[in-house]
Design a protein around this motif. Structure first.
Motif, PDB file in Angstrom:
ATOM      1  N   UNK A 115       0.878  -1.185   0.000  1.00  0.00           N
ATOM      2  CA  UNK A 115       0.000   0.000   0.000  1.00  0.00           C
ATOM      3  C   UNK A 115       0.904   1.221   0.000  1.00  0.00           C
ATOM      4  N   UNK A 116       0.617   2.192  -0.883  1.00  0.00           N
ATOM      5  CA  UNK A 116       1.568   3.264  -1.087  1.00  0.00           C
ATOM      6  C   UNK A 116       0.860   4.558  -1.447  1.00  0.00           C
ATOM      7  N   UNK A 117       1.394   5.654  -0.958  1.00  0.00           N
ATOM      8  CA  UNK A 117       0.955   6.985  -1.394  1.00  0.00           C
ATOM      9  C   UNK A 117       2.216   7.723  -1.799  1.00  0.00           C
ATOM     10  N   UNK A 118       2.237   8.225  -3.034  1.00  0.00           N
ATOM     11  CA  UNK A 118       3.497   8.747  -3.561  1.00  0.00           C
ATOM     12  C   UNK A 118       3.380  10.178  -4.054  1.00  0.00           C
ATOM     13  N   UNK A 119       4.492  10.912  -3.921  1.00  0.00           N
ATOM     14  CA  UNK A 119       4.667  12.178  -4.641  1.00  0.00           C
ATOM     15  C   UNK A 119       5.825  11.942  -5.618  1.00  0.00           C
ATOM     16  N   UNK A 156       8.971  11.103  -3.078  1.00  0.00           N
ATOM     17  CA  UNK A 156       8.992  10.091  -2.014  1.00  0.00           C
ATOM     18  C   UNK A 156       7.656   9.389  -1.905  1.00  0.00           C
ATOM     19  N   UNK A 157       7.631   8.350  -1.086  1.00  0.00           N
ATOM     20  CA  UNK A 157       6.399   7.574  -0.893  1.00  0.00           C
ATOM     21  C   UNK A 157       6.242   7.227   0.577  1.00  0.00           C
ATOM     22  N   UNK A 158       4.992   7.111   0.997  1.00  0.00           N
ATOM     23  CA  UNK A 158       4.725   6.469   2.281  1.00  0.00           C
ATOM     24  C   UNK A 158       4.212   5.071   1.971  1.00  0.00           C
ATOM     25  N   UNK A 159       4.693   4.119   2.724  1.00  0.00           N
ATOM     26  CA  UNK A 159       4.393   2.720   2.460  1.00  0.00           C
ATOM     27  C   UNK A 159       3.957   2.037   3.750  1.00  0.00           C
ATOM     28  N   UNK A 160       2.885   1.275   3.662  1.00  0.00           N
ATOM     29  CA  UNK A 160       2.432   0.516   4.823  1.00  0.00           C
ATOM     30  C   UNK A 160       3.120  -0.848   4.829  1.00  0.00           C
ATOM     31  N   UNK A 165       8.395   6.291   5.414  1.00  0.00           N
ATOM     32  CA  UNK A 165       8.566   7.330   4.400  1.00  0.00           C
ATOM     33  C   UNK A 165       9.863   6.999   3.674  1.00  0.00           C
TER      34      UNK A 165
END
Lengths: 92, 305
Positions: free
Chosen positions: A12-16, A19-23, A32
């Motif tokens: 699971x990821x949220x990216x710019x 960088x990314x945040x990853x669960x 991060x």
């Protein structure tokens, strides 16, 4: 030796752009990480790979020379992702 | 039927007997107390809320003297939730703020079907703004000002994120103000309704400002996320609005969550659903009117980037 995502990591990821945040499904932590690390994870999500093939693929993607510096960077990133429990190495 | 429909004597009779059932958004609470100051402040600030049907309630709370000898020496009051006292008793004159704090505790300790963030949340032009901030940042004051200028109050304290679709669930309750911000708001919104100030609490002097009736009436309408704004009041500083990358905003909001870790991957998905649809900023202000204008501009632009 090859690298793979650890079993059970859904990534699971949220990216710019940067960088990314990853669960982390194993630890329950949220990390991060740099865009480069996230890119490696996504490659390993598609298929297992050894360090040399990751170097070639990343050099092409990032438009860099596949030199010693990039090799060291990728090894460092893989070690970091391994220590977070996101990926693991195995003997192929 | 709203609480305002109850004659004062009937409201007090219910509070003293089986309890008064009322709804704040998704939650039904049953409140029991014999304390007149609580009945009085409750009647003042909660008269727009719908009555609930007993005997079911999410929270059964009571404000009553603790059962020990101290009650004869220094009058105190205990907050009971389902008969248990989660906090130490407080001086009797702090009973109403204790009710507000206690009700926040009930939600934040039990409503794990939501991802809960310690943040104010307001909405305008279809875009909700989440304001996570540490105490002293001016979050509640800013929230109080904005809801006097057309923003809908969802909550001044608890942002509830529905896990299935990352919508924001209203919990409009009185806005808690403390110390200098009480007088600031009384001057700024002379027509607003305030509870009596209570002094020498753990937070200093505190008072509650009544939630706008229009926000209470829309308590069943979830809102779409659109903005995450980290406010900071800094006396004399020029207004500054600095974009925050969504990844960084995610980590900061997660740090302000009550139950992010407990929810595991569902918490990640719920928060990611909010952050993906939100423009994120650090916001520094000192002049209230400039802050209002800036927020109105943000609400018009929200979600376009």
């Amino acid at each position: 030796m090859k690298w793979r995502l650890r079993e059970g990591q859904a990534l699971r990821m949220l990216s710019t752009d940067d960088e990314s945040v990853i669960y982390n499904d194993h630890s329950g932590d949220t990390h991060l990480v740099s865009a480069a690390a996230a890119s490696l994870l996504q490659r390993l999500q598609q298929s297992d790979a050894d360090t040399a093939s990751l170097l070639t693929a990343c050099a092409a993607e990032w438009e860099l020379e596949a030199d010693e510096e990039l090799d060291a960077t990728i090894r460092e990133l893989l070690t970091e992702l391994d220590s977070l429990g996101l990926i693991e190495a195995y003997l192929s | 039927m709203n609480i305002s429909a109850l004659p004062p004597a009937e409201l007090r009779r219910r509070l003293r007997s089986d309890g008064l059932y009322f709804r704040t958004g998704a939650f039904t609470t049953c409140l029991r107390t014999r304390l007149e100051p609580v009945a009085s402040s409750f009647s003042l600030l909660y008269n727009d809320y719908p009555l609930g049907d007993g005997p079911y309630a999410d929270f059964h709370v009571e404000l009553a003297p603790p059962r020990n000898w101290r009650r004869w020496i220094r009058p105190q009051i205990a907050f009971l939730s389902d008969g248990n006292a989660p906090f130490k008793p407080l001086p009797r004159d702090q009973a109403f703020p204790m009710f507000e704090w206690g009700l926040n505790w009930c939600v934040s300790s039990q409503a794990h079907h939501y991802l809960m963030i310690h943040a104010a949340v307001i909405e305008k032009n279809g875009a909700a703004a989440i304001l996570p901030a540490p105490p002293g940042s001016g979050k509640s004051t800013l929230c109080a000002v904005l809801i006097q200028h057309g923003w809908r109050l969802l909550s001044d304290e608890l942002t509830l994120i529905r896990r299935s679709d990352s919508r924001l669930i209203p919990l409009p309750r009185p806005v808690s103000l403390k110390n200098a911000s009480i007088e600031v708001m009384k001057r700024y919104a002379p027509n607003a309704v305030f509870s009596p100030s209570v002094h020498d609490t753990i937070k200093g002097t505190v008072a509650q400002m009544k939630a706008p009736a229009t926000s209470v009436a829309r308590a069943d309408e979830p809102a779409h996320p659109g903005l995450i704004v980290f406010p900071r009041y800094e006396a004399g500083a020029p207004l500054a609005l600095t974009p925050v990358p969504r990844t960084r905003a995610f980590m900061r909001v997660a740090d302000n969550a009550f139950n992010y870790a407990q929810l595991g991957s569902a918490g990640f998905d719920a928060l990611a659903g909010v952050v993906r649809h939100s423009d994120c900023y650090d916001f520094r202000y000192s002049v209230i009117d400039e802050a209002i204008q800036a927020f109105d501009r943000l609400s018009m632009q929200a979600g376009r980037s």
